[in-house]
Design a protein around this motif. Sequence first.
Motif, short mmCIF file in Angstrom:
data_model
loop_
_atom_site.label_atom_id
_atom_site.label_comp_id
_atom_site.label_asym_id
_atom_site.label_seq_id
_atom_site.Cartn_x
_atom_site.Cartn_y
_atom_site.Cartn_z
N UNK A 81 0.82 -1.21 0.00
CA UNK A 81 0.00 0.00 0.00
C UNK A 81 0.86 1.26 0.00
N UNK A 82 2.12 1.16 0.43
CA UNK A 82 3.07 2.27 0.30
C UNK A 82 4.05 1.96 -0.82
N UNK A 83 3.52 1.55 -1.94
CA UNK A 83 4.32 1.07 -3.07
C UNK A 83 5.31 2.12 -3.57
N UNK A 84 6.34 1.65 -4.28
CA UNK A 84 7.30 2.56 -4.89
C UNK A 84 7.16 2.62 -6.42
N UNK A 85 6.24 1.83 -6.97
CA UNK A 85 5.99 1.80 -8.41
C UNK A 85 4.48 1.82 -8.64
N UNK A 94 5.83 3.33 -13.48
CA UNK A 94 6.86 4.32 -13.18
C UNK A 94 7.20 4.30 -11.70
N UNK A 95 8.47 4.55 -11.38
CA UNK A 95 8.88 4.64 -9.98
C UNK A 95 8.38 5.95 -9.41
N UNK A 96 7.54 5.88 -8.37
CA UNK A 96 7.01 7.09 -7.75
C UNK A 96 7.81 7.48 -6.51
N UNK A 103 16.45 -2.93 -2.55
CA UNK A 103 15.09 -2.72 -2.05
C UNK A 103 14.09 -3.44 -2.94
N UNK A 104 13.04 -3.98 -2.32
CA UNK A 104 12.02 -4.66 -3.11
C UNK A 104 11.18 -3.65 -3.89
N UNK A 105 10.87 -4.00 -5.13
CA UNK A 105 10.00 -3.19 -5.97
C UNK A 105 8.57 -3.70 -5.78
N UNK A 106 7.69 -2.81 -5.33
CA UNK A 106 6.31 -3.19 -5.07
C UNK A 106 5.37 -2.20 -5.74
N UNK A 107 4.22 -2.71 -6.17
CA UNK A 107 3.27 -1.86 -6.88
C UNK A 107 1.92 -1.87 -6.19
#
Length: 214
Positions: A81-85, A94-96, A103-107
């Motif tokens: 829920x605090x995703x970085x993508x 896109x990376x937000x 670091x894990x990439x999460x959407x």
Amino acid sequence: MMHPQTEVRFVDPTIGYGVFAARDIPRGTIVYVRDRLEAAFAARSANRMDAAAGPGKTVYADESGVHMVSRDNARYVNHRCDCNVMTTAYGFEIAVRDIWKGQEICEEYGLFDLGREIPLNCGCTLCRKRLRPDDLERFHEAWDGLILDALTRVADVPQPLMTFMDAEAKQRLRAYLCGEEPYISVADLARHAPVALSAIPPDNPRPAPFGVNG
């Protein structure tokens, strides 16, 4: 196609696998584009897919109701829920936030308009506890804000996936960045055609820490 500087790692038995940054990926970087490696299925065909074909986010429905099957690292990206993508209405993600090496990439799975409730347990302070069918309607303005901020950085950071972006998506992005066209809200990602719920992976009886992937 997923950003080339990513790798799949085993997280734990509950979550399964996840995608991690193999180097720093700055905010504004396009981390995923749709490409020819993905297969598209009508809902009925997707229902017949072999459930044992592989782990991860193998099937999701786009806004037209067509089921897309990711073939590379993209299928292992987990939800937070605090995703970085975040996915956009332009056919790319896109990376937000800045994503650091390791670091894990999460959407945000709410952007996929899955059409049903799914238990969540992200472990983050923003965890909504449940993915709901109306999340896109409820949160699209906040999600648009994060994406708009990231888009201001697109021209300032390396974009290794730009070569693989389809011509239409590239043209729409360029038109927005040049001020020729208005921004397209993620609200447009809402499905425009009904999709059989059985085409979506079945409910997990236990909340998955990062969503429905793993």
